[in-house]
Design a protein around this motif. Structure first.
Motif, PDB file in Angstrom:
ATOM      1  N   THR A  94       0.840  -1.182   0.076  1.00  0.00           N
ATOM      2  CA  THR A  94      -0.112  -0.009  -0.098  1.00  0.00           C
ATOM      3  C   THR A  94       1.005   1.347  -0.036  1.00  0.00           C
ATOM      4  N   ARG A 117      -1.843  -1.425  -4.084  1.00  0.00           N
ATOM      5  CA  ARG A 117      -3.159  -0.887  -3.412  1.00  0.00           C
ATOM      6  C   ARG A 117      -2.711   0.889  -3.088  1.00  0.00           C
ATOM      7  N   LEU A 118      -3.462   1.615  -3.298  1.00  0.00           N
ATOM      8  CA  LEU A 118      -3.272   2.979  -2.953  1.00  0.00           C
ATOM      9  C   LEU A 118      -4.343   3.571  -1.863  1.00  0.00           C
ATOM     10  N   SER A 119      -3.900   4.194  -0.795  1.00  0.00           N
ATOM     11  CA  SER A 119      -4.773   4.814   0.123  1.00  0.00           C
ATOM     12  C   SER A 119      -4.746   6.326  -0.362  1.00  0.00           C
ATOM     13  N   THR A 149      -7.630   5.824  -9.819  1.00  0.00           N
ATOM     14  CA  THR A 149      -7.271   4.761  -8.685  1.00  0.00           C
ATOM     15  C   THR A 149      -8.236   3.636  -8.903  1.00  0.00           C
ATOM     16  N   PHE A 153      -6.219   0.294  -9.822  1.00  0.00           N
ATOM     17  CA  PHE A 153      -6.117  -0.835  -8.855  1.00  0.00           C
ATOM     18  C   PHE A 153      -7.029  -1.425  -8.572  1.00  0.00           C
ATOM     19  N   SER A 156      -7.869  -0.422  -3.316  1.00  0.00           N
ATOM     20  CA  SER A 156      -7.701   0.572  -2.803  1.00  0.00           C
ATOM     21  C   SER A 156      -8.598   1.143  -1.854  1.00  0.00           C
ATOM     22  N   SER A 157      -8.513   2.399  -1.313  1.00  0.00           N
ATOM     23  CA  SER A 157      -9.216   2.944  -0.048  1.00  0.00           C
ATOM     24  C   SER A 157      -9.113   4.506  -0.250  1.00  0.00           C
TER      25      SER A 157
END
Length: 373
Positions: A94, A117-119, A149, A153, A156-157
């Protein structure tokens, strides 16, 4: 056999300091990435020598604003982690990112560096709210970053903040439903907290503005629960909401009493050893961190049984599923005795071998913990 283990890397630089933030961060000016790459690899080598090889289920690049790192540095951190400890197949990697840093080119570079994973630090889709919380992006940039995103991805969040001054239940419901309409599968939703020592803390102390009252806070929390659940992203932790299968792997380590290595200024780690539970903490001062050898900048402390129990219960009761009582060991009978009066009040429940905070109990969790620990 050690518990599941992750790696947290703290990047202390930000383009600007948000007025609500009390994390260990500084404004980015001149950053020597080569020095940081060498420091991080030295730290990982030191931790390997101290605690042995532990395959990693997650790598979390947090901060600060780690999307300010070059993809080269991100890739070097991931490579060192994999070479020294080993990333398990499908390990969650992340990267926390500012919406302004999310472009077609950057996401391709991040993926090439191993991020899966992107936050996103969205915080709001309302321009006035974004200006109030000191963000350097606007609503249009937030939506563009979220759309890109979600397209690129699989996992993600993004973060949202509620309980802002002047925000009504209708305002928050509209914004939250708009966020869910993006197709997001994970949201981290936080009530605005005014911390001492922050710009907001000083403003409130001077009487420039006041947070909403507890009654509205509770209403907004209940509203958040209802709206996200109806959309198929129920809460699985106090502030975390996800569709099934999209829960955060790395954060789950914190809540389940698993292990995580931690490097970077002010980063806290927890590791299970034959001698007991060890806490590690990186030196907070950035210049001192880079100047000191790993054995000095990564301090260690053996936690006593009381500290281990406090951390286990405090983190575990944040989860909707709560804590498996059998994992509490000899302390379980005493803890259950302390919990039963609050279960009678509807704030805790004991079900199928688990101690859980109820929906109402999670709203007053800090006060509950003070009573039962």
């Amino acid at each position: 056999m050690s518990p599941p283990t992750g790696l947290y890397v703290h990047w202390p630089y930000c383009a600007r300091i948000c007025p609500y933030c009390d994390f260990n961060v500084v404004r980015a000016r001149s950053v020597d990435e080569e020095a940081w790459a060498k420091a991080f690899e030295a730290d990982l080598t030191h931790l390997l020598a101290r605690f042995g090889r532990r395959p990693l289920v997650s790598l979390y690049l947090g901060g600060g604003t780690p999307s300010l790192m070059s993809a080269n540095l991100i890739g070097r951190i991931r490579e060192a982690a994999n070479r020294l400890f080993g990333l398990e197949t499908g390990a969650e990697v992340t990267l926390e990112a500012n919406p302004n840093d999310v472009t077609e080119a950057s996401v391709a570079q991040w993926q090439g560096a191993g991020v899966n994973r992107l936050s996103l630090g969205v915080q709001s889709f309302d321009d006035a709210s974004l200006r109030f919380v000191g963000r350097d992006h606007d609503a249009r940039a937030a939506r563009r970053a979220v759309d890109l995103t979600l397209r690129v991805f699989a996992r993600s969040s993004f973060d949202l903040i509620y309980a802002l001054p002047g925000q009504t239940s209708d305002d928050w419901e509209t914004e939250l439903k708009g966020a869910l309409a993006t197709g997001a599968r994970h949201l981290s939703i936080y009530q605005l907290t005014v911390e001492p020592g922050t710009a907001f803390g000083r403003q409130v102390a001077r009487g420039e503005w006041a947070p909403p009252g507890e009654g509205l806070d509770a209403d907004l929390y209940e509203l958040t629960h209802d709206v996200t659940t109806a959309a198929g992203l129920p809460p699985y932790e106090v502030s975390s909401h996800a569709a099934a299968g999209n829960e955060a792997v790395h954060n789950g380590l914190y809540w389940t009493g698993a292990d995580w290595l931690a490097i970077g200024p002010g980063a806290h780690g927890r590791l299970t050893t034959p001698q007991g539970r060890v806490a590690t903490e990186g030196t907070r001062n950035i210049h001192a961190y880079l100047d000191a050898p790993s054995r000095q900048r990564l301090r260690e402390e053996m936690l006593d049984d009381g500290a281990v129990l406090t951390e286990r219960v405090s983190a575990g009761l944040r989860r909707v599923k709560g804590i498996e009582i059998a994992t509490l060991g000899p302390a379980a009978p005493r803890l259950l005795d302390a919990a039963r009066p609050w279960a009678a009040e509807g704030l805790l429940e004991i079900v199928d071998g688990h101690l859980m905070a109820t929906r109402t109990g999670r709203q007053v969790l800090d006060a509950l913990l003070a009573e039962i620990l």
